[in-house]
Design a protein around this motif. Sequence first.
Motif, PDB file in Angstrom:
ATOM      1  N   ALA A 103      22.653  -0.679  -8.976  1.00  0.00           N
ATOM      2  CA  ALA A 103      23.452  -1.752  -9.570  1.00  0.00           C
ATOM      3  C   ALA A 103      22.561  -2.914  -9.991  1.00  0.00           C
ATOM      4  O   ALA A 103      22.748  -3.501 -11.056  1.00  0.00           O
ATOM      5  N   GLY A 104      21.556  -3.232  -9.165  1.00  0.00           N
ATOM      6  CA  GLY A 104      20.647  -4.330  -9.489  1.00  0.00           C
ATOM      7  C   GLY A 104      19.829  -4.053 -10.729  1.00  0.00           C
ATOM      8  O   GLY A 104      19.620  -4.950 -11.562  1.00  0.00           O
ATOM      9  N   TYR A 105      19.366  -2.811 -10.878  1.00  0.00           N
ATOM     10  CA  TYR A 105      18.589  -2.442 -12.064  1.00  0.00           C
ATOM     11  C   TYR A 105      19.432  -2.614 -13.323  1.00  0.00           C
ATOM     12  O   TYR A 105      18.988  -3.206 -14.311  1.00  0.00           O
ATOM     13  N   HIS A 106      20.652  -2.092 -13.282  1.00  0.00           N
ATOM     14  CA  HIS A 106      21.497  -2.178 -14.468  1.00  0.00           C
ATOM     15  C   HIS A 106      21.951  -3.610 -14.745  1.00  0.00           C
ATOM     16  O   HIS A 106      22.091  -4.009 -15.908  1.00  0.00           O
ATOM     17  N   GLN A 107      22.158  -4.396 -13.699  1.00  0.00           N
ATOM     18  CA  GLN A 107      22.510  -5.800 -13.889  1.00  0.00           C
ATOM     19  C   GLN A 107      21.345  -6.555 -14.513  1.00  0.00           C
ATOM     20  O   GLN A 107      21.535  -7.397 -15.403  1.00  0.00           O
TER      21      GLN A 107
ATOM     22  N   GLN B  46       0.840  -1.209   0.000  1.00  0.00           N
ATOM     23  CA  GLN B  46       0.000   0.000   0.000  1.00  0.00           C
ATOM     24  C   GLN B  46       0.874   1.258   0.000  1.00  0.00           C
ATOM     25  O   GLN B  46       0.592   2.220  -0.720  1.00  0.00           O
ATOM     26  N   ILE B  47       1.921   1.232   0.805  1.00  0.00           N
ATOM     27  CA  ILE B  47       2.835   2.375   0.892  1.00  0.00           C
ATOM     28  C   ILE B  47       3.600   2.551  -0.422  1.00  0.00           C
ATOM     29  O   ILE B  47       3.755   3.671  -0.922  1.00  0.00           O
ATOM     30  N   VAL B  48       4.075   1.451  -0.988  1.00  0.00           N
ATOM     31  CA  VAL B  48       4.804   1.514  -2.256  1.00  0.00           C
ATOM     32  C   VAL B  48       3.907   2.081  -3.358  1.00  0.00           C
ATOM     33  O   VAL B  48       4.334   2.928  -4.146  1.00  0.00           O
TER      34      VAL B  48
ATOM     35  N   GLU C  15      12.487   0.044  -2.998  1.00  0.00           N
ATOM     36  CA  GLU C  15      11.357  -0.870  -3.125  1.00  0.00           C
ATOM     37  C   GLU C  15      10.465  -0.475  -4.302  1.00  0.00           C
ATOM     38  O   GLU C  15       9.918  -1.338  -4.995  1.00  0.00           O
ATOM     39  N   VAL C  16      10.332   0.829  -4.533  1.00  0.00           N
ATOM     40  CA  VAL C  16       9.568   1.300  -5.698  1.00  0.00           C
ATOM     41  C   VAL C  16      10.217   0.791  -6.986  1.00  0.00           C
ATOM     42  O   VAL C  16       9.541   0.250  -7.868  1.00  0.00           O
ATOM     43  N   ALA C  17      11.537   0.960  -7.100  1.00  0.00           N
ATOM     44  CA  ALA C  17      12.249   0.494  -8.299  1.00  0.00           C
ATOM     45  C   ALA C  17      12.078  -1.012  -8.483  1.00  0.00           C
ATOM     46  O   ALA C  17      11.825  -1.494  -9.594  1.00  0.00           O
ATOM     47  N   GLY C  18      12.182  -1.756  -7.377  1.00  0.00           N
ATOM     48  CA  GLY C  18      12.003  -3.208  -7.451  1.00  0.00           C
ATOM     49  C   GLY C  18      10.603  -3.592  -7.872  1.00  0.00           C
ATOM     50  O   GLY C  18      10.417  -4.518  -8.676  1.00  0.00           O
ATOM     51  N   GLU C  19       9.608  -2.872  -7.367  1.00  0.00           N
ATOM     52  CA  GLU C  19       8.221  -3.172  -7.719  1.00  0.00           C
ATOM     53  C   GLU C  19       7.950  -2.890  -9.192  1.00  0.00           C
ATOM     54  O   GLU C  19       7.279  -3.671  -9.872  1.00  0.00           O
ATOM     55  N   VAL C  20       8.486  -1.793  -9.701  1.00  0.00           N
ATOM     56  CA  VAL C  20       8.291  -1.475 -11.119  1.00  0.00           C
ATOM     57  C   VAL C  20       8.926  -2.559 -11.992  1.00  0.00           C
ATOM     58  O   VAL C  20       8.340  -2.999 -12.987  1.00  0.00           O
ATOM     59  N   MET C  21      10.099  -3.020 -11.609  1.00  0.00           N
ATOM     60  CA  MET C  21      10.761  -4.072 -12.388  1.00  0.00           C
ATOM     61  C   MET C  21       9.963  -5.374 -12.333  1.00  0.00           C
ATOM     62  O   MET C  21       9.831  -6.078 -13.339  1.00  0.00           O
ATOM     63  N   ARG C  22       9.398  -5.695 -11.170  1.00  0.00           N
ATOM     64  CA  ARG C  22       8.597  -6.921 -11.052  1.00  0.00           C
ATOM     65  C   ARG C  22       7.335  -6.842 -11.902  1.00  0.00           C
ATOM     66  O   ARG C  22       6.979  -7.796 -12.610  1.00  0.00           O
ATOM     67  N   VAL C  23       6.661  -5.695 -11.846  1.00  0.00           N
ATOM     68  CA  VAL C  23       5.434  -5.507 -12.632  1.00  0.00           C
ATOM     69  C   VAL C  23       5.748  -5.567 -14.126  1.00  0.00           C
ATOM     70  O   VAL C  23       5.019  -6.199 -14.898  1.00  0.00           O
ATOM     71  N   SER C  24       6.847  -4.937 -14.539  1.00  0.00           N
ATOM     72  CA  SER C  24       7.234  -4.923 -15.946  1.00  0.00           C
ATOM     73  C   SER C  24       7.522  -6.330 -16.448  1.00  0.00           C
ATOM     74  O   SER C  24       7.065  -6.728 -17.522  1.00  0.00           O
TER      75      SER C  24
END
Length: 199
Positions: A123-127, A13-15, A60-69
């Motif tokens: 680093a995780g996003y670019h990896q 909910q917060i994310v 966590e926002v960046a991770g959530e966007v990557m998971r949804v994508s």
Amino acid sequence: MGRTFTESARRAQIVQGAIEALAEVGYAKTSFAKIAKQAGLSSTGMISYHFAGKDDLMREVAGEVMRVSQAYMLPRIEQAEGFRGRLRAYIESNIELLAVYPKHLAALLEVLPNMRGDDPSWAGYHQSLRSVMDVLQQRMAQAQALGEFREFDTWVMITAVRGAIDAVVTRWHTEPDLDVARLATELADLFDRATRREP
């Protein structure tokens, strides 16, 4: 010890509130007060309870966007027929995300430039992106070996594909009324012609 269902739901909910705030007012103006309002929370204390700070929440926002994508794109790519079909699905599904999850993509575009170089999420996003590009290069080489794609430098081609997609995303960020469906089709057609082996 894992999180309870209630804790996970509250974090989600917060994310989501943070994603909406980032899309609406940008990174600099996204305060805990703004996020709490978007998330329907009575105070910012709940955010501080679940996240160590703004950086933690932005990761966590960046991770959530990557998971949804990934969840949106992978089924479309895997269901496509042949290498040409999968390349088209990769390009089109990337750009379709702008229409399907506009707030998620807008939030990511706000978060990424504000992540420090030593941030593990950066680093995780670019990896993750590098891994996807490596797989695409391998698939292109397989398509060449099987005669479905013509001969070309696979690194150059996939870099051109990624650059074209990123250019559309960047333009969309300043022109939200952009006809992304038309651009997705045009790019897919362009790279289909650029890669296929002519009979």
